[in-house]
Design a protein around this motif. Structure first.
Motif, short mmCIF file in Angstrom:
data_model
loop_
_atom_site.label_atom_id
_atom_site.label_comp_id
_atom_site.label_asym_id
_atom_site.label_seq_id
_atom_site.Cartn_x
_atom_site.Cartn_y
_atom_site.Cartn_z
N VAL A 271 140.12 0.65 110.05
CA VAL A 271 140.20 -0.43 109.00
C VAL A 271 140.48 -1.52 108.96
O VAL A 271 139.78 -2.27 107.86
CB VAL A 271 141.53 0.97 108.52
CG1 VAL A 271 141.87 0.13 106.74
CG2 VAL A 271 140.56 1.93 108.65
N PHE A 272 141.68 -1.92 109.65
CA PHE A 272 141.87 -3.63 108.97
C PHE A 272 140.54 -4.59 109.55
O PHE A 272 140.01 -5.46 108.72
CB PHE A 272 142.77 -4.24 110.53
CG PHE A 272 143.74 -3.45 110.13
CD1 PHE A 272 144.65 -4.57 108.69
CD2 PHE A 272 144.91 -2.52 110.27
CE1 PHE A 272 145.69 -3.90 108.56
CE2 PHE A 272 146.30 -2.20 109.95
CZ PHE A 272 146.26 -2.88 108.74
N ALA A 273 140.09 -3.81 110.52
CA ALA A 273 138.72 -4.52 110.98
C ALA A 273 137.29 -4.99 110.06
O ALA A 273 137.08 -5.75 110.43
CB ALA A 273 138.37 -3.79 112.96
N LEU A 274 137.62 -3.41 109.97
CA LEU A 274 136.24 -3.72 108.69
C LEU A 274 136.42 -4.24 107.57
O LEU A 274 135.69 -5.18 106.76
CB LEU A 274 135.95 -2.01 108.11
CG LEU A 274 134.22 -2.12 108.26
CD1 LEU A 274 133.63 -1.91 108.86
CD2 LEU A 274 134.45 -0.14 107.62
N ALA A 275 137.84 -3.97 106.98
CA ALA A 275 138.05 -5.38 105.25
C ALA A 275 137.97 -6.76 106.38
O ALA A 275 137.67 -7.52 104.95
CB ALA A 275 140.00 -4.83 105.64
N ILE B 68 137.08 5.84 105.41
CA ILE B 68 136.83 6.14 107.88
C ILE B 68 138.06 7.06 108.10
O ILE B 68 136.94 7.82 108.83
CB ILE B 68 137.34 4.36 108.37
CG1 ILE B 68 136.42 3.96 107.23
CG2 ILE B 68 137.44 4.70 109.50
CD1 ILE B 68 137.12 2.15 108.45
N ILE B 69 139.51 7.18 107.66
CA ILE B 69 139.72 7.90 108.30
C ILE B 69 139.80 10.18 107.97
O ILE B 69 139.84 10.13 108.68
CB ILE B 69 141.62 8.05 108.54
CG1 ILE B 69 141.39 6.56 109.09
CG2 ILE B 69 141.91 8.85 109.10
CD1 ILE B 69 142.39 5.81 109.14
N GLY B 70 139.81 9.63 106.39
CA GLY B 70 139.56 11.05 106.25
C GLY B 70 138.37 11.63 106.00
O GLY B 70 137.89 12.67 106.38
N GLY B 71 137.03 10.89 106.08
CA GLY B 71 135.76 11.16 106.75
C GLY B 71 135.89 12.08 108.12
O GLY B 71 134.92 12.71 108.36
N GLN B 72 136.48 11.81 109.24
CA GLN B 72 137.10 12.00 110.26
C GLN B 72 138.60 12.91 109.88
O GLN B 72 137.66 14.76 111.09
CB GLN B 72 137.38 11.23 111.56
CG GLN B 72 136.09 9.70 111.35
CD GLN B 72 137.18 9.32 112.63
OE1 GLN B 72 137.15 8.70 113.57
NE2 GLN B 72 137.35 7.91 111.79
#
Lengths: 396, 311
Positions: free
Chosen positions: A55-59, A318-322
C-alpha cells in the motif's frame, strides 16, 4: 530568476531531518528482520500476500507520477505560475518513485536477487513491464532535470517534459494493470482500475506536491503562492474523477454476478474494509472537495486528507481484493479458511518498512535540494511574476 | 661454480607431486558429482527431454473422497518435507482438503458461469483435494516477472527456485489459491524437492517421481488406502513399461464411496487417478471419455490438468 539550494536554517528543518532519518533507519531494521526471520513476522500470509508495504509502495509510486503535474503544467502546457516549481516537481517525482521501489525491493522474499529482476524479463508479465516503466520514468525525470539545469540542453525541455507526461500516464496505467489483468479475483479484474489509478496518481501526487511545497515554504519562504489556486482547482478535478470512477466501478460490479460479492463486501459487509472505503470516499474525497471549493484556501488540509484517503483506498483495493474468498466453487459453501474472509493484521515491521520508504524518499529530496539550486526565490508570487519566471532554461 | 642437479630434481618432483595432489583434490569431487549426476540420469526411466506429446493429468472422483480423510495431504507433506507449524496461515499447503456444501438458496458466490444453475446440490456435502491445477494457460506463468514460473512441455507447472525473487504476484494471480510463499527458515529439506525461504512454491505433481516413472505421492497414498479394501499397490515398485502408462497400473478406477470406519492413516479410497491425458489408451483418458469431468473455474478457459468428477 536565480534558483537557490535549501538552507538548513530552521530548527524545524533539522528536527524533520532527524525524524526522517530515524524512520528510514527503522525501516532498514524492519527490512533486515523480515529478510532474516522470514515474512512470518509480518501480518502477510498465503491468502493476503501483499499487505501494508505494498500500500505504501504503490501510494509512493502513484504519487511520483502525479508529483510531476507541476512540471507538465510548466513545460508542456506553458503555465507561468508553475515555472518556478518545475525543478522541485521533477526532484520530488524521482524521490517518491525511488522510495516506493525501495519498499517493493525490500519486501521481496529474495531482495538479494535484484539483479535477476533486472536481467530476466518475462514480457507477458505486467510486473516486468512496470519495471521498465519505472526505470524509464527515472531516466526521463533525470533528462528533464538536465534540461532544466543546463542552459544548452534547455531546447530539449518541452519534448522531454511531453515524453515524461506521456510516460507517467502509461506508468500509472501499468500500475492499475498489475491488478486489472488478474482474472482470478473479482476485486481486481476490471479495466476501469486503469483510469482509476491514473486519477488516484494525479490526486495523490498533486497532494504530495502541495504538502512538500508547504513544508519547504516554511523553511525557505513561500514558493508556490502563485500556483496555489490552480493547484487547488486541479486537485479538485482529480478527486472528482477518482470519486466518479470509484462509483462506476462498484456500480457496475453490483450488476455483475461475478463481482457483486466484492461490491457488497466493500460497500456493506466488509467490516474494516467497508469502514476504510467510506472513510476515504467521505473524508478523503467529499470533504477535500468541499474544502477546495474555496479556491486554494485549504489546499494543504485538503492535500493531507487526500493522502490519508489514498492510503485507505489502496488498502481496500489491494488487501480487500485478496481478503475476499476466491470464487472457486460457485454455488457451494466452502468450509474452513478457504471460504472465509482472509485474516490480515499488519505488523510493526510492515509499517516501519512502508514509513521508512516514504522517509527515504523525502530524505533524498531534501538532500537533492541542499545540493542543487532548485528552489525559486521566496515571495508571494513564488517568483513567477517577473518575466514569466524560471529564468532562461527553467521556465519553458 | 657448482650446481646441485639432484637437489633441483628432487624439488621439481616434490612440486609436481604437490601440484598433482592439489589438482586431484580439487577435481575429484567435481568428477564424483558428475558421476553421481550421470548415474541419477541413467537411473531415470525416461532420460529423454519431455515433450508435449504427453499431458500429465489428475482425475479426482469426489464421490470416493471422504471428508475425514487427508491421506493425500499427509503424503504430500511427507514427500516434500512440508512442516506444519502453529501458524496455519503461513504454512505451505501444496494440496488441501476442501469440504463443500451445496448452497440451496441458489445464491452463488462469485462467478457462476460453470455452475449447474439449479439446486440439485442443495445440502450435498462434497470433499475434494485442491491443488495446483497445472493449467495449459497458467496465469501464474503469465504474470511472473522473471519467468521463474514456467510450464514444462508435458504440462507440469513449476517454479524455478533460482530465479524466483519472491514477489508473490503469482500467488495473487492463481485462481485456485494453490501457491504458497515460504515465510520462514527451512529445515530438513528433501534432496529431491528443494525449497527456498522467500520463494514461492506449489504442487510439482511430484515431478521427481514422474521422471522416474512413479506416481505422485498423493495418488499413491490415496490408492494405498483401505477405503474399500481393493487397491492396487503403492506404485513404488512400478518402473513402468512406457512413458505414458506409469500411473494407471497403480490406480484403481473403480470402488465404492462408503468410507466409514477406516484407519485414518490409511484412508485413501482411490479417488485420484493420474496419467497421460493425451494417450487415448490411458485409463485417465478412458475415464474422461466415459463420464463428464469438470475443470474448476472453467469460465477462465485455462484447460486445467486436474479434473473433477461427480463434483
Amino acid at each position: 530568476m536565480r534558483f537557490h539550494p535549501l538552507k538548513p536554517a530552521r530548527r524545524s528543518y533539522r528536527l524533520a531531518l532527524a525524524g526522517l532519518a530515524t524512520l528510514a533507519a527503522l525501516g532498514a531494521v524492519a527490512a533486515h528482520r523480515m529478510d532474516v526471520a522470514g515474512h512470518h513476522i509480518t501480518g502477510m500470509n498465503n491468502s493476503v500476500v501483499w499487505g501494508a508495504p505494498h500500500v505504501f509502495a504503490l501510494a509512493l509510486i502513484l504519487a511520483a507520477s502525479g508529483a510531476l503535474n507541476a512540471a507538465s503544467m510548466a513545460s508542456v502546457f506553458g503555465a507561468p505560475a508553475y515555472r518556478p516549481l518545475a525543478r522541485l516537481s521533477a526532484l520530488l517525482a524521482a524521490a517518491l518513485l525511488t522510495g516506493g521501489l525501495l519498499i517493493l525491493l525490500l519486501d521481496l522474499g529474495r531482495p538479494d536477487r535484484l539483479i535477476i529482476a533486472l536481467t530476466h524479463y518475462n514480457f507477458t508479465s505486467v510486473f516486468a513491464w512496470n519495471l521498465i516503466l519505472y526505470a524509464g520514468f527515472i531516466g526521463l525525470a533525470a533528462a528533464y532535470l538536465h534540461a532544466l539545469f543546463t542552459p544548452p540542453a534547455a531546447r530539449r525541455l518541452r519534448i522531454t517534459a511531453a515524453l515524461a507526461l506521456i510516460w507517467r500516464i502509461v506508468l500509472t496505467t501499468g500500475s492499475g494493470a498489475i491488478f486489472g489483468v488478474l482474472v482470478a479475483r473479482p476485486g481486481y479484474h476490471a479495466a476501469i482500475l486503469l483510469p482509476l489509478f491514473i486519477a488516484m496518481a494525479l490526486a495523490l501526487g498533486g497532494a504530495a506536491f502541495a504538502l512538500t511545497a508547504a513544508a519547504l515554504s516554511r523553511w525557505h519562504g513561500d514558493i508556490d503562492a502563485a500556483a496555489r489556486a490552480h493547484q487547488a482547482r486541479l486537485l479538485a478535478w482529480f478527486i472528482a474523477a477518482q470519486l466518479a470512477l470509484t462509483a462506476a466501478l462498484h456500480l457496475v460490479n453490483l450488476y455483475d454476478p461475478a463481482r457483486a460479492d466484492f461490491a457488497r463486501f466493500v460497500l456493506l459487509s466488509g467490516g474494516l474494509y467497508t469502514v476504510m472505503f467510506w472513510a476515504q470516499a467521505l473524508l478523503g474525497g467529499a470533504l477535500p472537495l468541499a474544502l477546495l471549493a474555496r479556491r486554494g484556501r485549504h489546499l494543504r488540509a485538503a492535500a493531507a486528507l487526500v493522502i490519508g484517503g489514498g492510503l485507505a483506498h489502496l488498502s481496500v483495493i489491494i488487501i480487500g481484493g485478496q481478503a475476499l474468498p476466491m470464487p472457486i466453487f460457485p454455488g457451494r459453501r466452502v468450509a474452513g479458511a478457504l471460504g472465509e474472509v482472509a485474516p490480515y493484521t499488519p505488523s510493526l515491521p510492515e509499517f516501519l518498512l512502508g514509513l521508512g520508504g516514504a522517509a527515504t524518499a523525502l530524505l533524498l529530496l531534501l538532500g537533492a535540494l541542499r545540493i542543487l539550486p532548485a528552489l525559486p526565490p521566496p515571495g508571494e508570487d513564488g517568483g513567477a511574476g517577473a518575466g514569466g519566471g524560471a529564468g532562461a532554461g527553467a521556465g519553458r | 661454480m657448482t650446481t646441485n642437479p639432484p637437489a633441483n630434481s628432487k624439488r621439481r618432483k616434490l612440486l609436481a607431486a604437490a601440484a598433482a595432489s592439489t589438482t586431484a583434490a580439487a577435481v575429484a569431487p567435481g568428477l564424483r558429482l558428475i558421476e553421481w549426476a550421470t548415474a541419477a540420469a541413467s537411473n531415470a526411466t525416461d532420460a529423454q527431454p519431455v515433450t508435449d506429446e504427453t499431458r500429465w493429468g489428475l482425475l479426482i472422483d469426489t464421490d470416493k473422497c471422504a471428508v475425514d480423510c487427508d491421506a493425500c495431504v499427509r503424503a504430500c507433506n511427507a514427500e516434500h518435507g512440508l512442516a506444519v507449524t502453529a501458524r496455519p496461515e503461513t504454512d505451505p499447503q501444496w494440496i488441501r482438503k476442501v469440504t463443500l456444501t451445496g448452497d440451496g438458496d441458489g445464491d452463488n458466490s462469485g462467478d457462476n458461469s460453470d455452475d449447474d444453475g439449479d439446486n440439485e446440490n442443495a445440502g450435498r456435502i462434497t470433499s475434494l483435494p485442491l491443488l495446483c491445477q497445472h493449467c495449459e494457460h497458467p496465469p501464474c506463468v503469465d504474470v511472473c516477472p522473471t519467468g521463474a514460473s514456467f510450464r514444462r512441455a508435458d504440462g507440469i507447472v513449476l517454479v524455478d527456485k533460482h530465479t524466483c525473487i519472491g514477489c508473490r504476484y503469482c500467488v495473487i494471480a492463481c485462481p485456485y489459491q494453490a501457491r504458497a510463499f515460504v515465510h520462514e527458515n527451512l529445515f530438513a529439506q528433501k534432496p529431491w524437492s528443494p525449497r527456498g525461504k522467500g520463494t514461492v512454491e506449489g504442487c510439482t505433481l511430484c515431478v521427481h517421481r514422474i521422471d522416474q516413472a512413479r506416481t505422485p505421492a498423493c495418488v499413491e497414498a490415496c490408492n494405498r488406502g483401505d477405503g474399500d479394501g481393493n487397491n492396487a499397490g503403492d506404485g513404488d515398485d512400478n518402473n513402468g513399461d512406457g512413458n505414458n502408462t506409469v500411473a494407471e497400473g497403480n490406480t484403481r478406477i473403480d470402488g465404492d464411496s462408503d468410507h466409514t470406519g477406516r484407519n485414518p492413516d490409511n484412508c485413501g479410497a482411490g479417488a485420484l487417478l493420474f496419467g497421460d491425458m493425451n494417450d487415448p489408451q490411458s485409463a485417465i483418458a478412458g475415464r474422461l471419455r466415459a463420464a463428464p469431468a469438470r475443470q474448476l473455474r472453467a469460465d477462465l478457459n485455462l484447460n486445467t490438468g486436474v479434473r473433477y468428477q461427480n463434483l
